[in-house]
Design an enzyme around this catalytic site. Structure first.
Site, PDB file in Angstrom:
ATOM      1  N   HIS A 519      46.533  44.547  39.780  1.00  0.00           N
ATOM      2  CA  HIS A 519      48.299  44.327  40.719  1.00  0.00           C
ATOM      3  C   HIS A 519      48.432  45.548  40.786  1.00  0.00           C
ATOM      4  O   HIS A 519      49.861  45.519  40.716  1.00  0.00           O
ATOM      5  CB  HIS A 519      49.032  43.020  40.200  1.00  0.00           C
ATOM      6  N   ASN A 520      48.130  46.143  41.977  1.00  0.00           N
ATOM      7  CA  ASN A 520      48.604  47.178  41.412  1.00  0.00           C
ATOM      8  C   ASN A 520      48.835  47.061  43.268  1.00  0.00           C
ATOM      9  O   ASN A 520      48.708  47.300  44.613  1.00  0.00           O
ATOM     10  CB  ASN A 520      47.278  48.528  42.159  1.00  0.00           C
TER      11      ASN A 520
END
Lengths: 592, 241
Positions: A519-520
């Site tokens: 989850h960048n």
């Protein structure tokens, strides 16, 4: 010599969730779409079948579905006074490659943002005063929950999401998440079954006055025909979800939910094994003219287009902007520039619950989104006065898998190898559940993305450089939310021991080695002010009006939720404005 | 006549295991015995002895097999000979520099060369792990796990330990098609039923699920997986003892 191809209406970089959604919506609107994807063609029916797909070594350890660092990686450091070094092996996060992108190996935990999340700065400033945000680059998204709701709802019907509504048109419903924004329609499918540990978590959380509900899941619970007419089938709880494609057609993914219904469209063309190198700009720099890529034979090709859509993974969208000279790169010294600004991640902690022999968790029976969750400590669902932080996270007893190489929970003080370790692994494997604290991540001036001065990728381009560590705000948040999770764990029935891990613990720096989450976020954020956002509230670049940007790179800061739901809501919102406004009259949709 | 014997390796590592007490009985259960005529694919005899000795400290024999008894050394041999050992999925462009632990793998070695060079340097002084008694083997592995008191040149001690321990766990618990987890030893131990997974009717029941394991290449009626690693062994066989 670069080969130039005939012009197309729209060129789309990347064939994951957002790229295929863009292709479907724009092809239906009469736009000729060319989708360019770096990886291989693959399909759930031909490539993801059990039992061959249920190979933990091949897919979870050797990461066969993920990006190969030899073709694409980044360099990393915790702070700008260090020298960034390449992330030589995948670890903390796992970008995808190939048809469907990372969307084939997601878990299917399908959330919506809270209404207050989308106006985070003004919400906190109104409720607590501006000072609570000192030192943080927290921003409003520039788009409201009510504006996104129809698009979030549509994506629920693309995925056949399973869950219990907590707020249906403003009316609070029993068994759902009472904190969520109003839904215009119920979930398309009933919730997943609850395993014994989830039932125990639910009971205890209820007794403690919290509001447990079954996690919203894109692991489908019934035979379902989606909004595009594609067919999905019920989940088997096989326990091979994250890291794997789903050969059961039970986990919504971009291939079965979208690709199958657009692949034969006359306006759709897909080019596989093609690596986009850069977006080309017009002489005046105000618009993009198309993209240059390496085709499957390694030949450089220019594909002209009226409109360019950036639909690569969040990090690679930012990389593509930086190597193409799109927008203004962020300078942490002056705070000026926007591309690469407001990179954020996800702040994870967990409590491990060790049951006695009365409770059979059978962890190998699992699903990517099999969870019992409370949202009482997420977003601003609780009073932040005097807590010293903003944001929060959901707390969820999750049973996603019991894959035997990786899943060896042992109680606190167990040695990490040897006879006692072996005994503890054997005794606890069937009697354990993890309670995750899935925390938000604020943006701060020192966390950002730019180009590395030293290291280059396989195409001779500079690596993206990530400078990131957990902000103090998030360390305090994580410790607080974890303390609540631990309290629930200790109050559960039949519990012998509780362990905890906090990735953002005081004194520990963010590491790219242990897997945390893919989850960048941020780096090309959405907003209404061109000095603090790369795209306007429609996802259109301020500096190049025919470039539209998709994905989690748009998030001004990261939510306490998984990003796929919110980013797909944004994607359909952008596509709505492209189809119904921009394409009839191409121009900046907002004044800078 | 093979110029090498897995059986001989096993007898030597027996100092800490059952083999020292009842060699005949233990050997009959052991992967090495079954593969005795098969040459290694990557390792040499001394590397195999080191890895077997270390693996059996990490996962010793109890009611369930030790790591080497479950085929972990054979697994590691094949992994190091294959793409993983040779650096697949590892970005190895320079320049190289010592990083922080948070920056992960920063050595120019592939996993195979890391382990080969690491073992050679650890045993450079003439003392071999295989020659130590059980207590001294444990103490050695303890020190190695903490990176204490070793200078292995360009082989980072912590990376070496982490890599071997990861391979040992993979060999003990991965699908038997890769040569480890012999007869589902690792899966039997924890109660993992394998790759054929369909639990819709059971997931919400608080009850054991006592199905015997079945791997990807399960042979019906045998309780075993087909030995799909055999072709790779043949392909990569080395003339070495």
């Amino acid at each position: 010599m670069v080969r130039e191809l005939p012009k197309t209406d729209v060129v789309i970089v990347g064939a994951g969730w957002t790229g295929l959604a863009a292709a479907k919506e724009l092809a239906d609107a009469g736009q000729r779409c060319v989708v360019i994807e770096r990886g291989d063609w693959r399909h759930d029916a031909s490539n993801f079948g059990a039992p061959e797909e249920h190979d933990e070594l091949k897919y979870a350890r050797r990461k066969e579905h993920m990006i190969d660092t030899q073709t694409k990686t980044l360099s990393f450091r915790n702070s700008s006074d260090q020298t960034a070094l390449p992330m030589r092996r995948l670890g903390s996060f796992l970008p995808g490659k190939g048809l469907g992108g990372a969307g084939i190996h997601w878990n299917g935990q399908l959330w919506r943002p809270l209404p207050s999340d989308l106006k985070m700065r003004s919400h906190y400033a109104d409720r607590y005063g501006e000072a609570i945000l000192d030192g943080l680059n927290v921003q409003d998204w520039g788009v409201t929950y009510d504006e996104l709701e129809p698009h979030l709802d549509f994506f629920d019907r693309v995925c056949g999401t399973a869950g219990v509504a907590g707020n249906l048109n403003g009316e609070t419903k029993e068994g759902g998440n009472p904190f969520e924004g109003p839904r215009s329609a119920d979930y398309p499918n009933p919730p997943m079954k609850a395993s014994p540990p989830l039932q125990l978590f639910q009971k205890t959380a209820q007794e403690m006055g919290y509001h447990p509900f079954q996690m919203p899941s894109a692991n489908v619970t019934k035979a379902y025909e989606n909004a595009y007419g594609a067919q999905l089938h019920p989940c088997t709880y096989c326990g091979f979800c994250e890291r794997f494609g789903c050969g059961y057609y039970a986990k919504a993914d971009p291939i079965i939910c979208i690709y199958d219904v657009v692949k034969d469209h006359e306006n759709f063309e897909l080019r596989m094994n093609s690596q986009v190198l850069r977006v080309e700009k017009s002489a005046d720099g105000k618009t993009a003219t198309g993209v240059t890529y390496l085709d499957e034979r390694g030949q450089e090709v220019f594909q002209p287009a009226d409109t360019v859509c950036l639909n690569a993974y969040a990090l690679w969208n930012v990389h593509l902007m930086l190597v193409s000279g799109l927008g203004k790169p962020y300078d942490p010294e002056t705070g000026e520039g926007t591309v690469g600004r407001n990179y954020a991640y996800q702040t994870l902690a967990a409590a491990g619950v060790f049951f006695d022999k009365e409770v059979w968790s059978n962890p190998f029976m699992g699903a990517g989104a099999l969870g019992m969750t409370i949202d009482d400590f997420n977003g601003d669902n609780f009073d932040h006065t005097d807590l010293g932080f903003v944001g929060g996270g959901y707390i969820s007893a999750n049973q996603t898998n019991g894959r035997p190489i990786n899943y060896h929970p042992t109680p606190p003080d167990t040695p990490s190898w040897g006879p006692e370790w072996k005994k503890a692994v054997r005794e606890n494997y069937l009697h354990h559940v993890g309670i995750v604290c899935h925390g938000s991540s604020v943006a701060v001036p020192g966390n950002y993305l730019d180009l590395d001065p030293t290291y280059k990728d396989a195409y001779g381009q500079p690596l993206l450089r990530m400078t990131f560590d957990f902000p103090e705000n998030d360390r305090r948040m994580s410790a607080y939310v974890l303390s609540k999770a631990e309290e629930i764990a200790r109050n559960m029935d039949n519990v012998r021991a509780v362990s905890t891990v906090n990735r953002a613990a005081e004194g520990e720096s963010y590491s790219v080695v242990p897997y945390q989450t893919t989850h960048n976020t941020g780096g090309a954020v959405i907003g209404t002010d061109p000095t603090t956002s790369v795209v306007n509230r429609y996802g259109q670049m301020w500096d190049h009006h025919n470039v539209f940007v998709f994905g989690a790179c748009l998030f001004p800061q990261n939510l306490g939720y998984n990003p796929t739901g919110p980013l797909m809501g944004l994607a359909y919102w952008t596509l709505d404005h492209m189809k119904n406004d921009y394409l009839q009259n191409p121009r900046p949709l907002m004044d800078a | 006549m093979p110029n090498f014997s897995r059986r001989a390796v096993l007898l030597q590592i027996g100092a800490s295991g059952l083999a020292a007490v009842t060699p005949g009985a233990a050997l009959a259960q052991n992967r090495y015995a079954a593969l005795d005529t098969q040459p290694w694919s990557y390792l040499d005899g001394s590397e195999a002895r080191f890895l077997a000795s270390m693996a059996d400290v990490l996962i010793p024999e109890d009611d369930f097999p030790s790591a080497s008894q479950a085929g972990v050394v054979d697994f590691i041999d094949l992994q190091l000979a294959g793409p993983y050992g040779q650096g697949a999925g590892l970005f190895l462009e320079g320049p190289f520099a010592d990083g922080t632990p948070e920056q992960g793998w920063q050595t120019a070695h592939t996993p195979a060369s890391l382990i080969r060079n690491g073992i050679a340097r650890l045993e450079d002084g003439g003392t071999r792990l295989v020659d130590l008694d059980a207590n001294d083997r444990s103490a050695f592995v303890e020190r190695l796990s903490k990176g204490e008191g070793f200078d292995l040149g360009d082989v980072p001690v912590q990376t070496l330990f982490d890599e071997i321990w990861a391979l040992v766990k993979e060999g003990y618990f991965s699908d038997p098609i890769y040569g480890g987890n012999k007869d589902y030893a690792g899966w039997e131990m924890i109660g993992f039923p394998g790759a054929h997974a369909y639990y819709t009717d059971h997931v919400d029941k608080n009850a054991p699920f006592p199905a015997p394991p079945k791997g990807i290449a399960h042979v019906p009626g045998t309780g075993r997986s087909a030995d799909t690693a055999r072709p790779l062994r043949a392909q990569t066989a080395r003339e070495e003892g």
